[in-house]
Design an enzyme around this catalytic site. Structure first.
Site, PDB file in Angstrom:
ATOM      1  N   ASP A 116      -1.718  -9.248   8.352  1.00 16.06           N
ATOM      2  CA  ASP A 116      -1.731  -7.674   8.564  1.00 16.06           C
ATOM      3  C   ASP A 116      -2.987  -7.074   8.343  1.00 16.06           C
ATOM      4  O   ASP A 116      -4.142  -8.919   7.868  1.00 16.06           O
ATOM      5  CB  ASP A 116      -0.849  -7.040   8.136  1.00 16.06           C
ATOM      6  CG  ASP A 116      -0.988  -5.422   9.068  1.00 16.06           C
ATOM      7  OD1 ASP A 116      -1.605  -5.233   9.289  1.00 16.06           O
ATOM      8  OD2 ASP A 116       0.201  -4.800   8.374  1.00 16.06           O
TER       9      ASP A 116
HETATM   10  C1  BGC Z   1      -0.887  -2.531  11.014  1.00 14.23           C
HETATM   11  C2  BGC Z   1      -0.127  -3.288  12.086  1.00 14.23           C
HETATM   12  C3  BGC Z   1      -1.195  -3.060  13.198  1.00 14.23           C
HETATM   13  C4  BGC Z   1      -2.662  -3.616  12.809  1.00 14.23           C
HETATM   14  C5  BGC Z   1      -3.657  -3.769  13.837  1.00 14.23           C
HETATM   15  C6  BGC Z   1      -2.341  -2.624  10.660  1.00 14.23           C
HETATM   16  O1  BGC Z   1      -2.711  -1.089  10.089  1.00 14.23           O
HETATM   17  O2  BGC Z   1      -0.378  -2.386   9.947  1.00 14.23           O
HETATM   18  O3  BGC Z   1       1.069  -3.073  12.620  1.00 14.23           O
HETATM   19  O4  BGC Z   1      -1.028  -4.575  14.568  1.00 14.23           O
HETATM   20  O5  BGC Z   1      -2.980  -2.431  11.584  1.00 14.23           O
HETATM   21  O6  BGC Z   1      -3.948  -1.864  14.698  1.00 14.23           O
END
Ligand code: BGC
Length: 815
Positions: free
Chosen positions: A260
């Site tokens: 993530d």
């Molecule tokens: C989220 C993800 C997301 C990523 C990119 C993160 O903060 O938890 O689900 O895909 O950001 O935007």
């Protein structure tokens, strides 16, 4: 009739261990190559260490399209870059895209076929908009009703989540876009999400949260995203037990795992544990990885392993040899059609007393509530999509009813400050500071009555240039580090004209207060206004709504709750003054339908006073048309709850135990074990406000003549479904299974074993068969670390929800 619910591809074989039948996981070869792919191996042999490392972390996109991530290619070897875009409800880039209904609304359709089509819309659009990887679906279970991303995921039920994630993944990837199932694993809340240590036992993990991930892997997902949180003491992105033990060795996953965003903590831990790619940059997988490889801290073999996995997926999707299909043109009309169909199909009618719904054409309707006029399209955060368009529910209702009035009822953006409140006088409604200039105001704010005030600041500048407002020396809208400064979407973060909005509630004493404002014009100039919401302005809004409600035959009151990634809710109650608004409006006109544009469960102390309650969640760009189609009865509300709605903040699976939620000293324990969601309500004999699986139709159904037969493929449960009402309609009969007498483990009172979504004409009768998979009838045995089939005589129920069980029968499982 044959079963239309897609079976999760079976990679399990029944085998006998010590007399008990167990279901053993066999690594899937369905998506693996037989041996290393020659093209991938040839590339690997030619890549330098630096080039390999560049394929393992995010970087700045030289041609950004507004997507979340970018991995440069290696041009000299013909490896193209990867663009990675969110997200769960449509493609999140700078350009407009189809804003689909929130995944929780998709899930409410109980229709994997629709999930596949939803996936196809995103898959096609993602490729059309220059993307290669989609950062979706999210399949973390709904464990707590407060979790801020409950709208972005599917359900509290492992089986339903597994069916939907598998179908959506297939849909996305059938268009050539690589899917990423996320967040592996146990990212079930936003609070402390980057640090919380989730303690969970092996059995609970496999029987609840992991089932959806396993289904996505079986459906061939190209990528998996590791979660922010820790699992049993180790960050998910460096958790070898999960990333290698479960994902690779047990499930046979052959794709790649990315972190993530900024979820990696250690180069030396993460890569060997099985995390292949760091996002969105190379903090740990850039120079630090090169140094670690050079000094022998991380063997290069791990780099090769990760690169091989990334390239193998690219190869599978035709990205290495130019066989990927041409990028299509966006098809906005096709996207809109699916968005509307899903929103209509997932519309969940929770209550309908005295024939309040459907509304009749040509009547008189009072529309009340902010989201009645301004559509609440999607939740906030990374799942927010810039919609192609979004109509106002008010306009749509106007096109159906003869007389329509509108009242705001609940104001989240504030009214102008009263003349004379500020000295020296200031036009607080719209102040413009020119580019490069700084503007200051020093004066007083006079409060005539000591009451609660919410000061509302609207401003056009970027967040760091937010005007500084000080009341008696205290800064009212300080910059708060964290996600909320960056995420947009939902309703509350922006005014209708696009200005950013911040609120501050306080109780100033009556009298005169010092007010100072400093605003900077920045590069583009800055527009701002200062408004307020007080008890008096609230009362005026309610009075106006009551007046409109009295004058109309029917009332449609749109209530909202605005969830955003990065934060949990703190209560199940509707925010602001909405409960009082509903009380006043229903007292004035009991033919009131409350339409809920909310993220998850809501408490409803006002329920009995309403005529009807229609749960629409965040219905996407076609929400207005879909809502009207259901309100006026063009469509039967075919949605069912995918999560139990608790009766209150003190009656749900994580209530009253901070170790369960939100955690104590950085650790939380999933001590409810396998009793997640509706299973907990049954185990604890707690009555929910609305049970899992609940949802009303405009017609009625009868269930008759059940029978069950064990076959080599599982249990076939058959019954007759009859539409006994006066309209065509949709039903979602559900099969639940009781515990096995042969398994000496604590088992759920009932598990969801299967379901069907069916449309029947009035008077129509159909024989329905639901296939129950052996996995659903199995428990995870922690002694043998494997599944054990729950043999023997088991009770089955067929019903309209987990608490509306109409038929009961016994069936032998396991021959
Ligand atoms: C989220 C993800 C997301 C990523 C990119 C993160 O903060 O938890 O689900 O895909 O950001 O935007």
């Amino acid at each position: 009739m044959t079963d239309t619910v897609p079976r999760i591809p079976r990679r399990s074989a029944l085998r006998l261990i010590g007399g008990a039948i167990t279901v053993a996981a066999v690594p899937s070869l369905a998506h693996a190559r037989s041996g290393p792919a020659p093209r991938v191996e040839a590339l690997l042999a030619r890549l330098t260490l630096d080039e390999k490392i560049s394929l393992l972390h995010g970087a700045t996109d030289p041609r950004p399209l507004g997507q979340a991530g970018y991995v440069p290619g290696v041009e000299r070897l013909g490896i193209p870059p990867l663009r990675l875009a969110d997200g769960p409800a449509g493609v999140r880039v700078t350009r407009h895209a189809t804003a689909l209904p929130a995944p929780v609304l998709l899930a409410s359709t109980f229709d994997p076929g629709l999930a596949r089509r939803y996936g196809r819309v995103i898959g096609r659009e993602g490729r059309a908009l220059g993307q290669d990887v989609l950062l979706s679906p999210m399949v973390n279970l709904i464990r707590t009703p407060y979790a801020g991303r409950n709208f972005e995921t599917f359900s509290e039920d492992p089986l339903l989540s597994a069916h939907l994630v598998a179908a959506e993944t297939e849909g996305i990837q059938s268009e050539g876009l690589i899917a990423t199932v996320k967040h592996f694993a146990l990212n079930n809340q936003e609070r402390d999400r980057t640090s919380i240590d989730v303690r969970v036992d092996e059995r609970t993990l496999h029987e609840t949260e992991l089932r959806g991930f396993e289904a996505a892997v079986a459906a061939g997902t190209g990528a998996v995203m590791g979660a922010y949180n820790k699992v049993n003491g180790t960050f998910a992105c460096e958790n070898e037990a999960l990333l290698t033990g479960v994902l690779r060795e047990r499930w046979g996953f052959t794709g790649f795992v990315m972190s993530d965003w900024s979820a990696v903590h250690s180069t030396r831990e993460a890569l060997p544990a099985g995390l292949d790619m760091e996002m969105p940059d190379g903090t740990h997988y850039g120079t630090a990885l090169r140094t670690a490889v050079r000094d022998g801290g991380v063997p290069e073999a791990y780099v090769d392993r990760a690169v091989r996995r990334v390239l193998a997926v690219m190869d599978r999707f035709g990205l290495l040899d130019g066989t990927a299909p041409h990028r299509p043109e966006p098809d906005a009309a096709a996207g809109a059609a699916v968005a509307r169909e899903v929103a209509e199909a997932g519309a969940t009618l929770l209550r309908n007393a005295h024939g309040t719904l459907p509304l009749t054409d040509g009547g008189s309707v009072a529309v009340i509530g902010p989201t009645g006029a301004r559509p609440l399209v999607s939740g906030g955060g990374s799942a927010h999509v810039v919609p192609e368009h979004a109509d106002s529910p008010l306009d749509t209702i106007r096109s159906r009813a003869a007389r329509v009035t509108y009242a705001l009822g609940e104001d989240a953006f504030g009214k102008p400050l009263p003349a004379g409140a500020l000295a020296p006088a200031l036009d607080s409604e719209a102040h413009h500071v020119e580019a490069g200039r700084t503007w200051t105001y020093d004066g007083t704010l006079t409060v005539t009555e000591a009451e609660e005030w919410t000061l509302v600041l609207h401003y056009s500048g970027p967040h760091p240039l937010r005007p500084k407002v000080l009341l008696d020396g205290e800064e009212l809208f300080p910059l708060v580090p964290g996600w909320s400064e960056y995420f947009t979407g939902g309703l509350l973060t922006h005014a209708a004209d696009g200005l950013s909005v911040r609120r501050r509630t306080m109780k100033p004493a009556s009298g005169t207060h010092r007010l100072s404002i400093t605003a900077q014009g920045g590069e583009a100039g800055q527009l701002f206004r200062l408004r307020r919401i007080t008890a008096a302005t609230r009362a005026e809004d309610v009075t106006e709504a009551v007046r409109a409600a009295r004058a109309a035959r029917d009332v449609v009151l749109f209530a909202y709750e605005d969830a955003i990634e990065g934060q949990d809710r703190t209560t199940l109650a509707l925010p602001g003054n909405q409960e009082r608004l509903i009380d006043a409006v229903t007292a004035a006109n009991p033919r009131t339908t409350v339409v809920l544009n909310t993220s998850s469960a809501t408490s409803m102390p006002w329920l009995e006073r309403t005529g009807a309650v229609l749960q629409m969640y965040y219905p996407g760009q076609e929400g207005a048309a879909a809502t009207a189609a259901v309100l006026f009865g063009d469509r039967d509300p075919g949605g069912r709850l995918t999560q139990s709605f608790p009766a209150g903040d003190d009656r749900h699976p994580v209530a009253g135990d901070p170790r369960r939620y939100p955690g104590v000293d950085g650790t939380q324990e999933y001590t409810e074990g396998i009793h997640v969601g509706h299973r907990w309500y049954d185990a604890e004999q707690v009555r929910p406000l609305f049970p899992f699986g609940h949802g009303l139709s405009y017609t009625s159904f009868a269930y008759e003549d059940p029978e069950a037969l064990w076959t080599a493929d599982g249990l076939d449960v058959a019954f007759t479904l009859r539409n006994t009402g006066g309209r065509d309609g949709v039903d979602v009969p559900q099969v639940y299974a009781g515990p096995s007498p042969d398994v000496p483990l604590d088992q759920p009172v009932r598990v969801l074993a299967g379901y069907r979504r069916l449309t029947l004409r009035t008077g129509e009768e159909r024989r329905v068969t639901v296939r129950v998979e052996p996995r659903t009838l199995s428990s995870w045995d922690p002694d043998v670390h494997d599944w054990v089939l729950g043999t023997g005589t088991r009770t089955l129920w067929i019903g309209a929800s987990s608490r509306d069980l109409r038929l009961r029968l016994d069936a032998r499982v396991g021959g």
